[in-house]
Design an enzyme around this catalytic site. Structure first.
Site, PDB file in Angstrom:
ATOM      1  N   SER A 144       0.614  -1.043  -0.192  1.00  0.00           N
ATOM      2  CA  SER A 144       0.055   0.090   0.191  1.00  0.00           C
ATOM      3  C   SER A 144       0.982   1.414   0.183  1.00  0.00           C
ATOM      4  O   SER A 144       1.914   1.333   0.642  1.00  0.00           O
ATOM      5  CB  SER A 144      -0.952   0.097   1.180  1.00  0.00           C
ATOM      6  OG  SER A 144      -1.537   1.281   1.319  1.00  0.00           O
ATOM      7  N   TYR A 158      -1.406   0.014  10.313  1.00  0.00           N
ATOM      8  CA  TYR A 158      -1.719  -0.684   9.054  1.00  0.00           C
ATOM      9  C   TYR A 158      -0.516  -0.104   8.346  1.00  0.00           C
ATOM     10  O   TYR A 158       0.198  -0.963   7.514  1.00  0.00           O
ATOM     11  CB  TYR A 158      -2.992   0.148   8.132  1.00  0.00           C
ATOM     12  CG  TYR A 158      -3.200  -0.351   7.052  1.00  0.00           C
ATOM     13  CD1 TYR A 158      -3.420  -1.568   6.599  1.00  0.00           C
ATOM     14  CD2 TYR A 158      -2.906   0.611   5.991  1.00  0.00           C
ATOM     15  CE1 TYR A 158      -3.637  -2.197   4.976  1.00  0.00           C
ATOM     16  CE2 TYR A 158      -3.116   0.240   4.634  1.00  0.00           C
ATOM     17  CZ  TYR A 158      -3.528  -1.071   4.277  1.00  0.00           C
ATOM     18  OH  TYR A 158      -3.632  -1.407   3.014  1.00  0.00           O
TER      19      TYR A 158
END
Length: 249
Positions: A144, A158
């Protein structure tokens, strides 16, 4: 479309929807046999398997909890045994959990699972796959852009998991390079999926932050995976490729 992956066998974790399903479809379209994993209901998995088989390739689905290293590793072995080989591992399965560092109510168990799925499960799969992949093998992880930039509050944990994957990619590329195996990381930006639809107020904010002023499509991420899995990408390893519409530009 060229069948440049004809004769190859691939495993796509978390392959029943969104980016994972698009990757499975693209690899099958390029001629690869494809196995996918799913976490809960088998309905979507079975439907996708039939769709892939209609393209003339072998396909099957395996239920597995990515948070359990034994299951993550076991799936790799199952796929290699059923296909008789393993050439491409796509680590797509992942979860997102939000929580600010000063939130005393944040559930530690959720944090543990976040790292178990996004980091430990990926590591377990790669370590096992390394024993089956040969010259020309491909390991591709879906990370990501949050690994490089944290655009909103509560995403630190995250982001840390995705930064870990990017670092692992560089290290694994060194470890496996002598065997002719490439290891790369793809970092999507905002992609239109059922988990992050292009139809919310938050989506409008994300689109405004991209250079292209739009959400990406799962197929655009899948195209990058297909390239990195192909012979044309044989000299690319240890790399991170942003497929993000310029959100990190």
């Amino acid at each position: 479309m060229s069948k440049r992956l004809q004769g190859k066998a691939a495993l796509v974790t978390g392959g029943t929807r969104g980016i994972g399903a698009a990757i499975a479809r693209r690899l099958a379209a390029d001629g690869a046999d494809v196995a996918i994993t799913y976490a809960a209901s088998s309905t979507k998995a079975d439907a996708l398997v039939k769709e892939l088989e209609s393209q003339g390739v072998r396909a099957f689905a395996v239920k597995a909890d990515q948070a359990d290293p034994a299951q993550a590793a076991g799936v790799v072995t199952t796929v290699a045994e059923r296909f008789g080989r393993l050439d491409i591992l796509v680590n797509n399965a992942g979860v997102f959990v939000a929580g600010a560092v000063d939130d005393s109510g944040a559930a530690i168990e959720e944090l543990r699972r976040l790292f178990a799925v996004n980091v430990t499960g990926v590591s377990a799969a790669v370590r096992t796959a390394a024993g089956y992949l040969g010259e020309g093998g491909r390991i591709i992880t879906i990370g990501s852009t949050a690994a490089d930039r944290v655009p909103f509050n509560g995403a630190a944990d995250y982001s840390a998991t995705k930064a870990a994957v990017a670092a692992y990619t560089r290290g694994w590329a060194r470890d496996l390079g002598p065997k002719g195996i490439t290891v790369n990381n793809i970092q999507p930006g905002p992609i239109d999926t059922d988990m992050n639809p292009d139809a919310t107020e938050f989506a409008a904010t994300l689109k405004a932050g991209t250079a292209l002023k739009r959400y990406g499509k799962p197929e655009e991420v899948a195209a990058a995976v297909a390239f990195l899995a192909s012979p044309e990408a044989s000299y690319i390893t240890g790399a991170t490729l942003n497929v993000d519409g310029g959100i990190n530009a």
